[in-house]
Design a protein around this motif. Sequence first.
Motif, PDB file in Angstrom:
ATOM      1  N   SER A 116       0.832  -1.199   0.000  1.00 25.07           N
ATOM      2  CA  SER A 116       0.000   0.000   0.000  1.00 25.07           C
ATOM      3  C   SER A 116       0.872   1.257   0.000  1.00 25.07           C
ATOM      4  N   ALA A 117       1.979   1.222   0.765  1.00 26.73           N
ATOM      5  CA  ALA A 117       2.897   2.361   0.793  1.00 26.73           C
ATOM      6  C   ALA A 117       3.576   2.544  -0.564  1.00 26.73           C
ATOM      7  N   HIS A 118       3.903   1.429  -1.210  1.00 24.73           N
ATOM      8  CA  HIS A 118       4.498   1.486  -2.551  1.00 24.73           C
ATOM      9  C   HIS A 118       3.580   2.231  -3.511  1.00 24.73           C
ATOM     10  N   ARG A 119       2.294   1.865  -3.501  1.00 24.12           N
ATOM     11  CA  ARG A 119       1.376   2.486  -4.445  1.00 24.12           C
ATOM     12  C   ARG A 119       1.082   3.941  -4.069  1.00 24.12           C
ATOM     13  N   ALA A 120       1.081   4.239  -2.777  1.00 22.69           N
ATOM     14  CA  ALA A 120       0.896   5.628  -2.353  1.00 22.69           C
ATOM     15  C   ALA A 120       2.062   6.499  -2.828  1.00 22.69           C
ATOM     16  N   LEU A 121       3.288   5.965  -2.743  1.00 24.71           N
ATOM     17  CA  LEU A 121       4.449   6.710  -3.227  1.00 24.71           C
ATOM     18  C   LEU A 121       4.397   6.869  -4.741  1.00 24.71           C
ATOM     19  N   ALA A 122       3.999   5.812  -5.446  1.00 25.94           N
ATOM     20  CA  ALA A 122       3.879   5.901  -6.905  1.00 25.94           C
ATOM     21  C   ALA A 122       2.861   6.963  -7.293  1.00 25.94           C
ATOM     22  N   ALA A 123       1.728   6.996  -6.592  1.00 24.95           N
ATOM     23  CA  ALA A 123       0.702   7.996  -6.886  1.00 24.95           C
ATOM     24  C   ALA A 123       1.213   9.404  -6.616  1.00 24.95           C
ATOM     25  N   ALA A 124       1.974   9.569  -5.522  1.00 20.72           N
ATOM     26  CA  ALA A 124       2.521  10.892  -5.193  1.00 20.72           C
ATOM     27  C   ALA A 124       3.511  11.353  -6.253  1.00 20.72           C
ATOM     28  N   LEU A 125       4.322  10.429  -6.782  1.00 17.15           N
ATOM     29  CA  LEU A 125       5.277  10.790  -7.826  1.00 17.15           C
ATOM     30  C   LEU A 125       4.575  11.176  -9.118  1.00 17.15           C
ATOM     31  N   VAL A 126       3.512  10.448  -9.463  1.00 17.68           N
ATOM     32  CA  VAL A 126       2.733  10.797 -10.664  1.00 17.68           C
ATOM     33  C   VAL A 126       2.085  12.167 -10.495  1.00 17.68           C
ATOM     34  N   GLU A 127       1.549  12.420  -9.303  1.00 16.72           N
ATOM     35  CA  GLU A 127       0.918  13.720  -9.039  1.00 16.72           C
ATOM     36  C   GLU A 127       1.954  14.837  -9.095  1.00 16.72           C
ATOM     37  N   LEU A 128       3.149  14.583  -8.585  1.00 17.81           N
ATOM     38  CA  LEU A 128       4.213  15.589  -8.640  1.00 17.81           C
ATOM     39  C   LEU A 128       4.566  15.918 -10.083  1.00 17.81           C
ATOM     40  N   ARG A 129       4.738  14.902 -10.912  1.00 21.06           N
ATOM     41  CA  ARG A 129       5.101  15.146 -12.299  1.00 21.06           C
ATOM     42  C   ARG A 129       3.995  15.913 -13.019  1.00 21.06           C
ATOM     43  N   GLY A 130       2.735  15.555 -12.776  1.00 28.91           N
ATOM     44  CA  GLY A 130       1.631  16.287 -13.394  1.00 28.91           C
ATOM     45  C   GLY A 130       1.564  17.733 -12.929  1.00 28.91           C
ATOM     46  N   THR A 131       1.826  17.953 -11.636  1.00 32.26           N
ATOM     47  CA  THR A 131       1.808  19.313 -11.097  1.00 32.26           C
ATOM     48  C   THR A 131       2.924  20.153 -11.690  1.00 32.26           C
ATOM     49  N   VAL A 132       4.107  19.566 -11.834  1.00 29.73           N
ATOM     50  CA  VAL A 132       5.230  20.294 -12.423  1.00 29.73           C
ATOM     51  C   VAL A 132       4.950  20.623 -13.882  1.00 29.73           C
ATOM     52  N   ASP A 133       4.440  19.656 -14.624  1.00 33.12           N
ATOM     53  CA  ASP A 133       4.129  19.906 -16.038  1.00 33.12           C
ATOM     54  C   ASP A 133       3.100  21.017 -16.189  1.00 33.12           C
ATOM     55  N   ALA A 134       2.083  21.011 -15.302  1.00 35.24           N
ATOM     56  CA  ALA A 134       1.056  22.052 -15.381  1.00 35.24           C
ATOM     57  C   ALA A 134       1.645  23.417 -15.030  1.00 35.24           C
ATOM     58  N   ALA A 135       2.449  23.473 -13.980  1.00 35.52           N
ATOM     59  CA  ALA A 135       3.029  24.754 -13.559  1.00 35.52           C
ATOM     60  C   ALA A 135       4.027  25.278 -14.583  1.00 35.52           C
ATOM     61  N   SER A 136       4.683  24.384 -15.308  1.00 33.96           N
ATOM     62  CA  SER A 136       5.687  24.812 -16.285  1.00 33.96           C
ATOM     63  C   SER A 136       5.075  25.624 -17.419  1.00 33.96           C
ATOM     64  N   GLY A 137       3.796  25.474 -17.646  1.00 29.03           N
ATOM     65  CA  GLY A 137       3.145  26.213 -18.716  1.00 29.03           C
ATOM     66  C   GLY A 137       2.429  27.463 -18.265  1.00 29.03           C
ATOM     67  N   GLU A 138       2.593  27.842 -16.990  1.00 34.70           N
ATOM     68  CA  GLU A 138       1.939  29.048 -16.481  1.00 34.70           C
ATOM     69  C   GLU A 138       2.866  30.253 -16.603  1.00 34.70           C
ATOM     70  N   TRP A 139       2.258  31.429 -16.682  1.00 34.03           N
ATOM     71  CA  TRP A 139       3.001  32.692 -16.718  1.00 34.03           C
ATOM     72  C   TRP A 139       3.013  33.323 -15.329  1.00 34.03           C
ATOM     73  N   TRP A 140       3.880  34.348 -15.196  1.00 31.52           N
ATOM     74  CA  TRP A 140       3.884  35.232 -14.033  1.00 31.52           C
ATOM     75  C   TRP A 140       3.957  34.468 -12.714  1.00 31.52           C
ATOM     76  N   GLN A 141       4.989  33.681 -12.552  1.00 36.89           N
ATOM     77  CA  GLN A 141       5.154  32.958 -11.308  1.00 36.89           C
ATOM     78  C   GLN A 141       6.637  32.861 -10.970  1.00 36.89           C
ATOM     79  N   ARG A 142       6.912  32.429  -9.735  1.00 35.12           N
ATOM     80  CA  ARG A 142       8.299  32.224  -9.326  1.00 35.12           C
ATOM     81  C   ARG A 142       8.920  31.087 -10.123  1.00 35.12           C
ATOM     82  N   ALA A 143      10.238  31.088 -10.185  1.00 33.56           N
ATOM     83  CA  ALA A 143      10.937  29.988 -10.854  1.00 33.56           C
ATOM     84  C   ALA A 143      10.628  28.681 -10.124  1.00 33.56           C
ATOM     85  N   LEU A 144      10.528  27.616 -10.885  1.00 34.92           N
ATOM     86  CA  LEU A 144      10.167  26.328 -10.311  1.00 34.92           C
ATOM     87  C   LEU A 144      11.370  25.710  -9.589  1.00 34.92           C
TER      88      LEU A 144
END
Length: 563
Positions: free
Chosen positions: A491-519
Amino acid sequence: MSSATPAPTTPRVRRLQLVGVLRLGRPSDIWFKPALSVVASVAPPNLTLLALGRLDLAMYTMAGSLCALYAHNKPYAARARALFGVVLGMIAGLAVALVTASLATNAIVLVTVGAALAAVQKGLCDATRIGPPGNVVLTFISSASLFAPQTLGQVPAHLALAAVAGSWAWLVGMAPALVRPHGPERRAVAQALNATATYAATHGTGDGHARARATAAAAVHAAWQTLLATGVRTESRRALERLVVRAEVALAAPADADPERLRAWARELRGRGPVPQTDNPAGAVAELLGVDAELAAPASPLWTRIGPLTPLVLRTALGCALAGYASLALGVGRPYWALVTAASLYQANITLTWGRGVQRVVGNLAGVLVFAALVPLAHAHPAALVLCCLALNFGAEALIGRNYWLGSVCVTPMALLITEFARAQQPGELITERVVDTLVGASVGLLAAAVVTNRRATDRIEEALTAVERARARAARLLAEPTPARGTLESAHRALAAALVELRGTVDAASGEWWQRALPQERVVLAEQSGHRTLAATVRRRESHSWPTEDRRTGRKTEGVRG
């Protein structure tokens, strides 16, 4: 530079592509399913109305029929619930629109209500992750209905037509379960195997291995989510779970994996034969205990997923309202077209929104040319009008998976022909108004996207990083224990996998935004590297420890995998 170094506060503006967003991709593996489903859903109600001489009511049946476009990637148990929710949402939006249309005559009021509905529909569709076609179909129906002549006395009958058509659409969407009950799960697992095979081919060090690893991790996570959404866990379901475990093993040790074997399993899943059996079914026992634990865990409440979508919802509300008002100011008779154009633009970030705007404009402009070619045929007979709409419905779903603009080439003439159901229109007037509304909706919609900034995009990366670090720490703590409780490590394995997928999606989404701090790119890279190392360690631990388990059919003790 250390990850502790403060990020610069200089606003960033990304370069916006023009030609690249029009490039055609590969069609979806199941492009024919929504294409055939929408034809099967739309045809009976429309042909019935044609026989009765009441095509003027087709807009209301279309509201229900178009629900057949949704949830084709979901397992049938989850699809039944999702389609039911879509039908309810469609009828609710239609009800608000029809009641408003019967009570209000001021166009500004109608546009305002349409924009509010579009924002609510956008937020709910994204929060529930309903998938394509998202909020656009719902917004098209509710916005068009706002400008349909209506009295309060007519509303119940019109809603009843939509409900009947929606019920038929539900049956159409569920019908394939009779032939291939595990089709969606098999496709999801096949995609995970193929993605993992691509990563394994890099041996974890070749060109593009980082992106291939992220893609494979996302596919494996999506496969688990699909399996967890299924109801009864049959033997076929358990065999699919074991295949996902094999994909996880390959993801953990790509240099030791056999890409061709993974692809062979994926090919077998695409066919109609039995689910292939792995050569190490015992290795999945502990992972499946983790599945049992996850199935018993409560789902996260909907409101927790709506909060991060606030900028998108505000962009939708503002952009749709301003687009509708601008259309009214120009004297266009159908301002809801501008409103729907704006609503269709908003994606995860402003860069993707720009791309969708280019696709929408190109597709709509090409679509009005298709309408000009079809309108003489459609005017020849009402039956020809119905058949043209059916053909365009099929074409839209068949093509839209390759690129949004290509699907819009069919969607635009279909939307124009739908206005002909009530009465014949002047083609030149329709074409002119559609072109103007497209340009107005896209321009104003993009302006609203630039004005309503998503300054919290970087903050959400910090939150996602914290979630990854917390999940990794939990997995590492369990790895340090001699004998973790059964199912907890998986269960911890899958929770970590889900967190990593969410992190990558969040970074990809933020990378396309304007007017923000450097990532915080360095922290992201380090978190992903350490997270995937921990995932690999949990898989190795699972593969190297065994315990006696009981076969449910024979009652005998067999060797399984120790937590």
